[in-house]
Design an enzyme around this catalytic site. Structure first.
Site, PDB file in Angstrom:
ATOM      1  CG  ASP A  51     -11.526  -1.062  -3.699  1.00 30.67           C
ATOM      2  OD1 ASP A  51     -10.753  -0.131  -3.449  1.00 30.67           O
ATOM      3  OD2 ASP A  51     -11.135  -2.169  -4.098  1.00 30.67           O
ATOM      4  CG  ASP A  52     -10.361   3.121  -4.105  1.00 27.58           C
ATOM      5  OD1 ASP A  52      -9.694   2.701  -3.146  1.00 27.58           O
ATOM      6  OD2 ASP A  52     -10.029   2.936  -5.294  1.00 27.58           O
ATOM      7  CB  CYS A  89      -6.814  -1.715  -1.248  1.00 26.09           C
ATOM      8  SG  CYS A  89      -5.550  -2.233  -2.432  1.00 26.09           S
ATOM      9  NE  ARG A  93      -9.174  -4.294  -0.165  1.00 29.59           N
ATOM     10  CZ  ARG A  93     -10.403  -4.351  -0.712  1.00 29.59           C
ATOM     11  NH1 ARG A  93     -11.087  -5.477  -0.665  1.00 29.59           N
ATOM     12  NH2 ARG A  93     -10.918  -3.305  -1.311  1.00 29.59           N
ATOM     13  CE  LYS A 151      -8.557  -4.683  -3.970  1.00 21.88           C
ATOM     14  NZ  LYS A 151      -8.463  -3.240  -4.230  1.00 21.88           N
ATOM     15  CG  HIS A 153      -4.801  -6.824  -3.734  1.00 20.34           C
ATOM     16  ND1 HIS A 153      -4.556  -5.478  -3.529  1.00 20.34           N
ATOM     17  CD2 HIS A 153      -3.915  -7.231  -4.670  1.00 20.34           C
ATOM     18  CE1 HIS A 153      -3.560  -5.096  -4.306  1.00 20.34           C
ATOM     19  NE2 HIS A 153      -3.156  -6.142  -4.997  1.00 20.34           N
ATOM     20  CG  HIS A 242     -10.373  -0.239  -7.477  1.00 21.71           C
ATOM     21  ND1 HIS A 242      -9.783  -0.450  -8.706  1.00 21.71           N
ATOM     22  CD2 HIS A 242      -9.354  -0.197  -6.585  1.00 21.71           C
ATOM     23  CE1 HIS A 242      -8.469  -0.538  -8.563  1.00 21.71           C
ATOM     24  NE2 HIS A 242      -8.182  -0.381  -7.282  1.00 21.71           N
ATOM     25  CG  ASP A 348     -10.266  -0.045   0.304  1.00 28.01           C
ATOM     26  OD1 ASP A 348     -10.835   1.031   0.036  1.00 28.01           O
ATOM     27  OD2 ASP A 348      -9.752  -0.772  -0.572  1.00 28.01           O
ATOM     28  CG  ASN A 349      -8.157   3.151   0.183  1.00 26.68           C
ATOM     29  OD1 ASN A 349      -7.676   2.035   0.032  1.00 26.68           O
ATOM     30  ND2 ASN A 349      -8.819   3.758  -0.792  1.00 26.68           N
ATOM     31  CE  LYS A 403      -6.098   3.288  -3.665  1.00 25.03           C
ATOM     32  NZ  LYS A 403      -6.812   2.534  -4.709  1.00 25.03           N
TER      33      LYS A 403
END
Length: 601
Positions: A51-52, A89, A93, A151, A153, A242, A348-349, A403
């Protein structure tokens, strides 16, 4: 949901039919199309989503964090240098798990920044739509066990959590993030950290560390079936890195002093590495820091120590995740399944620039929720740590911005694929996209087509993974991206981009991102014909997937603040009511005392 259930049955029927055909004799087989490999040869599949994490954060890409387990997988498999994803995100996903553009899939942005004008519009329901098949559903129809931890989301209600999207077993965080040490929220938008197991609320341990907990839970799911009985697909969606950026001190302390030279030095260092390892042409320029970036030398010694420590924790968080991944690898080895397991590792980014601590009202919220921001214990339990925009810009090198934005710093991410069907030591430079992951894994698993499901937008990478040459996409094939007004389109070596305020100005620009990945030379004036052609491509993309225009004056950060206030309004009103009642009660008591004081003796 009825349509999705019907398609699940169709996929199961197709898988059973393919299995029955494999029992036919040579005469029947000669007339039939090629069949998938026997079940025992189908690979296990593990998708690990950071994540990130920025393009160069992992050791295999030159990052500062020690990631020996991931690096080993990269050496044994393929490392992508031209992989792009969405800058946010939830859209990423949705595309990762479906192979379909985020608007078509139903998750064009995140609820935290959704303007009222987009609510309930097609593509903006912020959940995977009933007609869309997930990778888990496709593989479960082929006899795979489907497992998930981390996660989610991608939807909140019944049927929208992983158990309703094809996963047999799942531990899911139904939020954009959460604390890594305890089951609690990390921002005022959420009142709690909503964890679910198999679609039902689950009571989490009072203390844990997220990367270890998620790997432990996923390993338990894997161990519920004897090795080799059925192949499995596992989705590990880590919280690293994250916000809140947190890690055990034993990892963070290994980077003491590593970032003391500041963010300008780190960006220069990464740019130099990018030139040496081929992520950046040797003669290509790179963008500098944004105009509002602070000068490292202008900070006080205390500010520099705090900022450097935040990055030590960031690197420690990546190393802690790699350590947990190493335990998963060793467990698969003990089960005798490592050699038949396909790994996909990505992000994800790009890196996260936000500073939650200094937002209005956060001081009170942090005190009420057991958080602090200080150097002592930074990254440990109760610490709301972040890295901020300057470190994010440094980490995004050689790209520009981070991001949220569709500049290369927000979109260009690591992708490692390793295992059966992947030639070792491969480096793949061509343009690939997040929607390519699902069709690739469906292909490598030998899955049957799902003719009743919407067609995937992505392309299978099976050929290039096996050692094939040539680009994944032809030079005339456009690839569009849009999130909350920020938009881009790739075509061959070129990219058009529209970044919205506060950093962007909403104008379209044209770049040759092969020779200028730093996006330093706008070619709009020099090549107006190409710009016009690509703008037409983008308009066609918008119409095809259903992009909704953002409202006039839309600003993502202001919308986030407004949405937080709206979510907290009932709580704030209740608190205000309690305060007013308390004040009224105090007033009554004071009035009575005053009356008694005036009464005759």
């Amino acid at each position: 949901m009825a349509r999705k259930t019907a398609r699940r049955k169709l996929a199961l029927w197709a898988g059973a039919a393919a299995g029955a055909l494999s029992l036919l004799g040579a005469e029947g087989a000669s007339a039939a199309p090629a069949l998938k490999a026997p079940e025992r040869t189908r690979p296990n599949i593990i998708v690990i989503l950071f994540d990130d994490v920025a393009l160069m954060d992992l050791g295999a890409y030159g990052g500062e964090a020690r990631t020996p387990n991931i690096d080993r997988l990269a050496r044994q498999g393929a490392r992508f240098t031209g992989y792009r994803t969405s800058p946010l995100c939830t859209p990423s996903r949705a595309m990762l798990l479906t192979g379909i553009d985020s608007h078509r899939a139903g998750a064009a942005t995140i609820g935290e920044v959704l303007p009222p004008e987009h609510r309930d519009r097609p593509g903006y329901a912020l959940r995977i739509q009933p007609e869309i098949l997930t990778l888990a559903e496709r593989l479960r129809g082929e006899g795979y066990r489907t497992l998930m931890a981390g996660k989610w989301h991608l939807g909140h209600g019944p049927g929208e959590l992983p158990d309703g999207q094809g996963f047999d077993r799942s531990l899911a965080l139904d939020a954009s993030g959460a604390d890594n040490w305890a089951p609690k929220s990390y921002m005022p938008y959420y009142r709690e950290a909503p964890w679910f197991e198999d679609g039902r609320p689950v009571r989490m341990p009072e203390s844990f560390y997220s990367s270890d907990l998620l790997v432990d839970w996923l390993t338990r799911y894997i161990d519920e079936s004897p090795a080799g009985r059925k192949p499995f697909f596992a989705y590990l969606a880590l919280q690293a890195v994250h916000i809140p950026v947190q890690a055990p001190a034993r990892f963070s302390d290994g980077y003491r002093g590593r970032f003391d030279a500041g963010w300008e030095a780190l960006r220069d260092e990464r740019v130099d590495k990018a030139r040496r390892n081929g992520l950046l042409p040797k003669d290509a320029a790179v963008a500098g820091f944004s105009p509002n970036a602070r000068d490292w030398e202008a900070l006080s010694p205390e500010e520099r120590r705090m900022a450097a420590r935040s990055m030590e924790v960031y690197a420690g968080m990546i190393e802690a995740a790699d350590s947990a991944i190493g335990r998963l690898i060793r467990r698969l080895e003990a089960r005798g399944e490592l050699g038949n397991t396909l790994f996909v590792i990505t992000s994800d980014n790009g890196p996260e620039p936000s500073d939650p601590v200094h937002q209005r009202g956060m001081g009170l919220w942090m005190r009420l929720n057991g958080y602090a921001w200080r150097e002592e214990g930074l990254g440990g339990p109760g610490s709301l740590n972040f890295i901020g925009r300057e470190w994010a810009e440094a980490l995004a090198a050689p790209g520009r911005r981070y991001k949220f934005y569709v500049s290369e710093g927000g979109l260009r991410a690591p992708l490692i694929v390793s295992g059966p069907g992947v030639a070792p030591g491969r480096r793949i430079d061509g343009l690939t996209f997040v929607t390519d992951v699902t069709p690739t894994l469906v292909d490598l698993a030998g899955a049957s087509p799902a003719p009743d499901a919407p067609a995937m937008d992505g392309l299978s990478l099976r050929s290039v993974l096996a050692g094939g040459e040539g680009p994944v996409r032809g030079s005339e094939t456009p690839l569009g991206i849009e999130v909350s007004g920020n938009a881009a389109l790739y075509r061959g070596d070129y990219k058009i981009i529209r970044d919205m305020p506060p950093l962007g100005d909403g104008r379209w620009r044209l770049y040759d991102v092969v020779r200028d990945p730093g996006e330093t030379r706008d070619l709009s004036a020099a090549d107006p014909g190409r710009l016009k052609l690509m703008l037409a491509d983008y308009a066609a993309y918008e119409a095809r997937v259903g992009v909704a225009p953002v409202p006039e004056g839309y600003d993502m950060q202001r919308q986030l603040a407004a949405n937080i206030l709206a979510r907290q309004a009932p709580t704030l009103l209740a608190a205000a009511g309690i305060a007013l009642l308390a004040m009224a009660g105090a007033g009554v008591l004071l009035w009575r005392r005053l009356r008694r004081g005036r009464a005759p003796s």
